[in-house]
Design a protein around this motif. Structure first.
Motif, PDB file in Angstrom:
ATOM      1  N   UNK A  42       0.842  -1.199   0.000  1.00 29.77           N
ATOM      2  CA  UNK A  42       0.000   0.000   0.000  1.00 29.77           C
ATOM      3  C   UNK A  42       0.877   1.248   0.000  1.00 29.77           C
ATOM      4  N   UNK A  43       0.706   2.084  -1.020  1.00 31.27           N
ATOM      5  CA  UNK A  43       1.541   3.286  -1.130  1.00 31.27           C
ATOM      6  C   UNK A  43       1.360   4.209   0.074  1.00 31.27           C
ATOM      7  N   UNK A  44       0.172   4.231   0.657  1.00 29.19           N
ATOM      8  CA  UNK A  44      -0.083   5.095   1.812  1.00 29.19           C
ATOM      9  C   UNK A  44       0.732   4.680   3.026  1.00 29.19           C
ATOM     10  N   UNK A  45       1.203   3.437   3.043  1.00 26.25           N
ATOM     11  CA  UNK A  45       1.975   2.934   4.182  1.00 26.25           C
ATOM     12  C   UNK A  45       3.482   3.045   3.974  1.00 26.25           C
ATOM     13  N   UNK A  46       3.907   3.572   2.839  1.00 28.74           N
ATOM     14  CA  UNK A  46       5.336   3.750   2.598  1.00 28.74           C
ATOM     15  C   UNK A  46       5.904   4.826   3.525  1.00 28.74           C
ATOM     16  N   UNK A  47       7.131   4.655   3.989  1.00 33.90           N
ATOM     17  CA  UNK A  47       7.758   5.720   4.783  1.00 33.90           C
ATOM     18  C   UNK A  47       8.003   6.951   3.917  1.00 33.90           C
ATOM     19  N   UNK A  48       8.185   8.100   4.561  1.00 37.66           N
ATOM     20  CA  UNK A  48       8.335   9.368   3.845  1.00 37.66           C
ATOM     21  C   UNK A  48       9.485   9.319   2.833  1.00 37.66           C
ATOM     22  N   UNK A  49      10.552   8.606   3.152  1.00 41.89           N
ATOM     23  CA  UNK A  49      11.721   8.558   2.272  1.00 41.89           C
ATOM     24  C   UNK A  49      11.422   7.882   0.942  1.00 41.89           C
ATOM     25  N   UNK A  50      10.337   7.099   0.885  1.00 38.35           N
ATOM     26  CA  UNK A  50       9.967   6.409  -0.349  1.00 38.35           C
ATOM     27  C   UNK A  50       8.731   7.017  -1.011  1.00 38.35           C
ATOM     28  N   UNK A  51       8.173   8.032  -0.397  1.00 39.17           N
ATOM     29  CA  UNK A  51       6.989   8.701  -0.951  1.00 39.17           C
ATOM     30  C   UNK A  51       7.435   9.831  -1.870  1.00 39.17           C
TER      31      UNK A  51
END
Length: 302
Positions: A42-51
């Motif tokens: 889920x893209x919403x659960x990616x950490x900020x460094x990968x968003x």
């Protein structure tokens, strides 16, 4: 003297005017298989460094469809960012991102960290639920090279995706011609061949070997490294097994990694948690991408 000076100066102009711009060499990696390669993180659960957009990495993601769909494999080069998971679509002109991602994010990020001076790109074509053997393909599709259906299948869509991606001369639009060098295959598939038909499971090794041989040939490099993601089982069934013949397919994957040249296997999949009985959770995909990058890097091909 002045006349000769003019002639010499003029003669030098074409050399400068027609000097060829420097070309970019980009290492290209193919990601293929079924749903755990397609990606259910889920893209919403990616950490900020990968968003974010990875502006130094490009991806060509072929449109995933069932067999005999003429839209299969359509795609265009684009900047890598989250959204190239389940639900992604392309009509060849516009890419439509989804709210899911696969291994491509951390695979590319980790390779870029390992080789900071090397430009990297990804070609991806994966199809949820697809088998290699056509006997168990159902509505999802199969990768069988000798498929006798009414139209193209997953192997044909792989060929189309690779052919169209490699034909583009400037994938990042910087005005320089790009030399695309196929440098690795990562294959995550086998669950569908492990479900419900023992004979198909027993044929998995020969089917996998032939398919990888043909994929290498399509990428014009018979020595290109192949990394296999080992299938695992969530155990989320009353008898504790989702894939009836999973052990047979797992043994075939191990045999391929042990006997094929320039092949490796990633086994950490057995430790991942699941978001449903078929698919890893977000943390699993994040780690899986890193593990696949490390497996490729061990070949020291670049």
């Amino acid at each position: 003297m002045k006349r000769y000076s003019f002639i010499l100066a003029f003669a030098a102009v074409p050399i400068l005017a027609f000097a060829q711009p420097k070309k970019d060499t980009i290492r290209v990696f193919y990601l293929g298989g079924q749903s755990n390669m397609e990606g259910f993180g889920k893209t919403a659960e990616l950490p900020d460094a990968l968003q974010k957009k990875f502006t130094d990495v490009y991806i060509y993601h072929g449109n995933p469809t069932g067999d005999e769909d003429q839209n299969g494999g359509l795609g265009k080069w684009d900047i890598l960012q989250p959204g190239h998971g389940s639900g992604f679509a392309s009509n060849g002109k516009v890419n439509t991102l989804s709210d899911r991602f696969g291994i491509e994010i951390t695979f590319a990020k980790h390779l870029s960290e390992l080789y900071p001076r090397q430009k990297i790109a990804i070609i991806k074509y994966a199809r949820n639920g697809s088998s290699i053997d056509s006997i168990v393909k159902g509505d999802f599709g199969c990768w069988e090279p000798d498929y006798k259906g009414k139209g193209p299948n997953q192997y044909d869509f792989f060929l189309k995706t690779v052919r169209d991606a490699m034909a583009v001369k400037d994938i990042n639009g910087d005005g320089r011609e790009d030399i695309l060098v196929p440098s690795g295959i990562v294959w995550m598939q086998g669950e569908s061949d492990a479900y419900g038909n023992e004979a198909v499971a027993h044929n998995y090794f020969s089917n996998l070997k032939r398919l990888m041989d043909l994929m290498r040939a399509a990428l014009h490099n018979n020595d290109i490294p192949v990394v296999i993601g080992k299938i695992s089982d969530s155990g989320d069934e009353p008898d504790g097994k989702v894939w009836s013949y999973g052990e047979i397919v797992q043994a075939a994957q191990e045999k391929y990694a042990a006997t094929a040249h320039h092949a490796a296997i990633v086994r950490t999949t057995s430790t991942y948690q699941y978001s449903d009985k078929f698919h890893y959770n977000t943390a699993g995909y994040i780690d899986f991408g890193k593990q696949c990058a490390d497996a490729i890097a061990k070949f020291k091909f670049f």
